[in-house]
Design a protein around this motif. Structure first.
Motif, PDB file in Angstrom:
ATOM      1  N   PHE A  92      -3.356   9.102   1.245  1.00  0.00           N
ATOM      2  CA  PHE A  92      -3.958   7.844   1.686  1.00  0.00           C
ATOM      3  C   PHE A  92      -3.342   7.398   3.009  1.00  0.00           C
ATOM      4  N   ALA A  93      -2.019   7.455   3.115  1.00  0.00           N
ATOM      5  CA  ALA A  93      -1.328   7.021   4.331  1.00  0.00           C
ATOM      6  C   ALA A  93      -1.752   7.867   5.523  1.00  0.00           C
ATOM      7  N   ARG A  94      -1.910   9.166   5.317  1.00  0.00           N
ATOM      8  CA  ARG A  94      -2.318  10.044   6.412  1.00  0.00           C
ATOM      9  C   ARG A  94      -3.782   9.842   6.770  1.00  0.00           C
ATOM     10  N   GLU A  95      -4.602   9.644   5.762  1.00  0.00           N
ATOM     11  CA  GLU A  95      -6.042   9.470   6.011  1.00  0.00           C
ATOM     12  C   GLU A  95      -6.317   8.238   6.852  1.00  0.00           C
ATOM     13  N   PHE A  96      -5.565   7.173   6.612  1.00  0.00           N
ATOM     14  CA  PHE A  96      -5.803   5.913   7.314  1.00  0.00           C
ATOM     15  C   PHE A  96      -4.775   5.639   8.415  1.00  0.00           C
ATOM     16  N   SER A  97      -3.976   6.656   8.748  1.00  0.00           N
ATOM     17  CA  SER A  97      -3.008   6.560   9.852  1.00  0.00           C
ATOM     18  C   SER A  97      -2.078   5.353   9.692  1.00  0.00           C
ATOM     19  N   LEU A  98      -1.546   5.159   8.482  1.00  0.00           N
ATOM     20  CA  LEU A  98      -0.657   4.032   8.226  1.00  0.00           C
ATOM     21  C   LEU A  98       0.721   4.275   8.844  1.00  0.00           C
ATOM     22  N   PRO A  99       1.420   3.224   9.228  1.00  0.00           N
ATOM     23  CA  PRO A  99       2.781   3.367   9.766  1.00  0.00           C
ATOM     24  C   PRO A  99       3.723   3.986   8.726  1.00  0.00           C
ATOM     25  N   ALA A 100       4.816   4.571   9.213  1.00  0.00           N
ATOM     26  CA  ALA A 100       5.762   5.233   8.319  1.00  0.00           C
ATOM     27  C   ALA A 100       6.680   4.245   7.604  1.00  0.00           C
ATOM     28  N   SER A 101       6.896   3.078   8.181  1.00  0.00           N
ATOM     29  CA  SER A 101       7.859   2.131   7.618  1.00  0.00           C
ATOM     30  C   SER A 101       7.187   1.071   6.748  1.00  0.00           C
ATOM     31  N   VAL A 102       7.986   0.502   5.851  1.00  0.00           N
ATOM     32  CA  VAL A 102       7.513  -0.615   5.031  1.00  0.00           C
ATOM     33  C   VAL A 102       7.079  -1.766   5.928  1.00  0.00           C
ATOM     34  N   GLU A 103       7.932  -2.080   6.904  1.00  0.00           N
ATOM     35  CA  GLU A 103       7.649  -3.208   7.800  1.00  0.00           C
ATOM     36  C   GLU A 103       6.369  -2.983   8.594  1.00  0.00           C
ATOM     37  N   GLY A 104       6.166  -1.738   9.031  1.00  0.00           N
ATOM     38  CA  GLY A 104       4.950  -1.433   9.786  1.00  0.00           C
ATOM     39  C   GLY A 104       3.696  -1.602   8.955  1.00  0.00           C
ATOM     40  N   CYS A 105       3.756  -1.165   7.684  1.00  0.00           N
ATOM     41  CA  CYS A 105       2.597  -1.313   6.795  1.00  0.00           C
ATOM     42  C   CYS A 105       2.277  -2.782   6.542  1.00  0.00           C
ATOM     43  N   LEU A 106       3.310  -3.599   6.343  1.00  0.00           N
ATOM     44  CA  LEU A 106       3.090  -5.017   6.075  1.00  0.00           C
ATOM     45  C   LEU A 106       2.693  -5.781   7.339  1.00  0.00           C
ATOM     46  N   GLU A 107       3.082  -5.288   8.497  1.00  0.00           N
ATOM     47  CA  GLU A 107       2.658  -5.895   9.761  1.00  0.00           C
ATOM     48  C   GLU A 107       1.141  -5.848   9.902  1.00  0.00           C
TER      49      GLU A 107
END
Length: 300
Positions: A92-107
């Motif tokens: 899922f993270a790779r498919e949607f190009s999510l950030p690697a960090s917790v903080e980045g995802c919540l940003e």
């Protein structure tokens, strides 16, 4: 209100991630509550309760299996899904190009955007990313949380190598309108990615109304091993022994017991019917993620 749902079985380090989620949301002054699953299916119920309670967002923390359950609970609601990956494959993270960090995802809760995608279905179980039947699903059936936590993606490789020594059943695929195909294994992909950062379906469109069927036509255990090596190198797409076809539905059966998995979690034995549903899921993604076309109102 933001509901944070996490799976403690995703590994001991998930506690650190939850602490970082708590600190990040607190620093932003956002109201939230943290809920911990105790058994399979808990995340579905918790997510559905959050949606019915009017939660703006549910943050899923865990692997693709946790994401799948939360997505199932949110399907058809106005509540958004945000994902903080902590698992083995993290497709899922790779498919949607999510950030690697917790903080980045919540940003992304403030800097990202929200898109709507259709969920697919395997029999009565909805899924977001991909499913499979045959060899790949049988390997998933044999895995447990302890193996995945200790070895990560290597656990799948080792388990798969052992499983190659067993007799491999033949699958029968039925594609619309009436095409019937004999195959050794099949992957059903909504998007492009597979575990381990493999691009399994270059033509996949997670926001579309169909999925890609990737079927290994050549029989035998060594054909499975070669397919796996070719997929790692992206060469499976040019193999004459691999069928890649776009379709809105697929039926898979087997003369002897075999398995099906969805989003990296064992579903059950075959037969199984795959289809794309009209249930929409709202997903928080980076602002530069390609904007999908608005979904049609309904699919039959």
């Amino acid at each position: 209100m933001i509901d944070v749902i996490h799976n403690p079985a995703a590994g001991p380090k998930v506690v650190n991630r939850i602490d970082r989620v708590r600190a990040c949301l607190s620093a932003r002054g956002l109201p939230f509550r943290i809920r911990e699953t105790a058994a399979p299916g808990d995340a579905v119920v918790m997510a559905r309760e959050a949606a019915l309670g009017g939660a703006d967002t549910v943050v899923a923390v865990g692997g693709d299996g946790t994401m799948n359950e939360v997505a199932d609970g949110l399907a058809g609601s106005a509540t958004r899904l945000a994902f903080v990956p902590h698992g083995t494959g993290n497709v899922f993270a790779r498919e949607f190009s999510l950030p690697a960090s917790v903080e980045g995802c919540l940003e992304l809760l403030s800097s990202g955007k929200t898109i709507s995608i259709r969920m697919a279905k395997a029999n009565d179980r909805r899924f977001v990313l991909l499913a499979s039947a045959g060899f790949d699903a049988e390997v998933v059936e044999q895995m447990n949380s302890r193996q995945k936590n200790l070895l990560g993606i290597s656990a799948y490789v080792l388990c798969g190598a052992r499983h190659l020594l067993r007799s491999q059943p033949t699958l029968w695929l039925e594609l619309p309108p009436r095409e019937r195909i004999e195959a050794q294994a099949v992957i059903v992909a909504r998007g492009k990615m597979y575990g381990g950062n493999v691009t399994i379906a270059p033509g996949g469109d997670i926001a579309g109304e169909t999925f890609q069927v990737i079927a290994l036509l050549r029989k035998g255990r060594w054909s499975i091993a070669k397919f796996a090596l070719d997929a790692l190198r992206g060469k499976h797409v040019v193999s004459r022994h691999v069928l890649i076809q776009e379709t809105p539905s697929l039926f898979v059966r087997c003369a002897i017991p075999s398995a099906c998995q969805v989003d990296g979690e064992y579903l059950g034995p075959l037969p199984v019917r795959f289809s794309v549903t009209d249930a929409l899921l709202r997903v928080v993604v980076p602002a530069d993620f390609p904007a999908p076309e608005p979904p049609a109102q309904a699919l039959t």
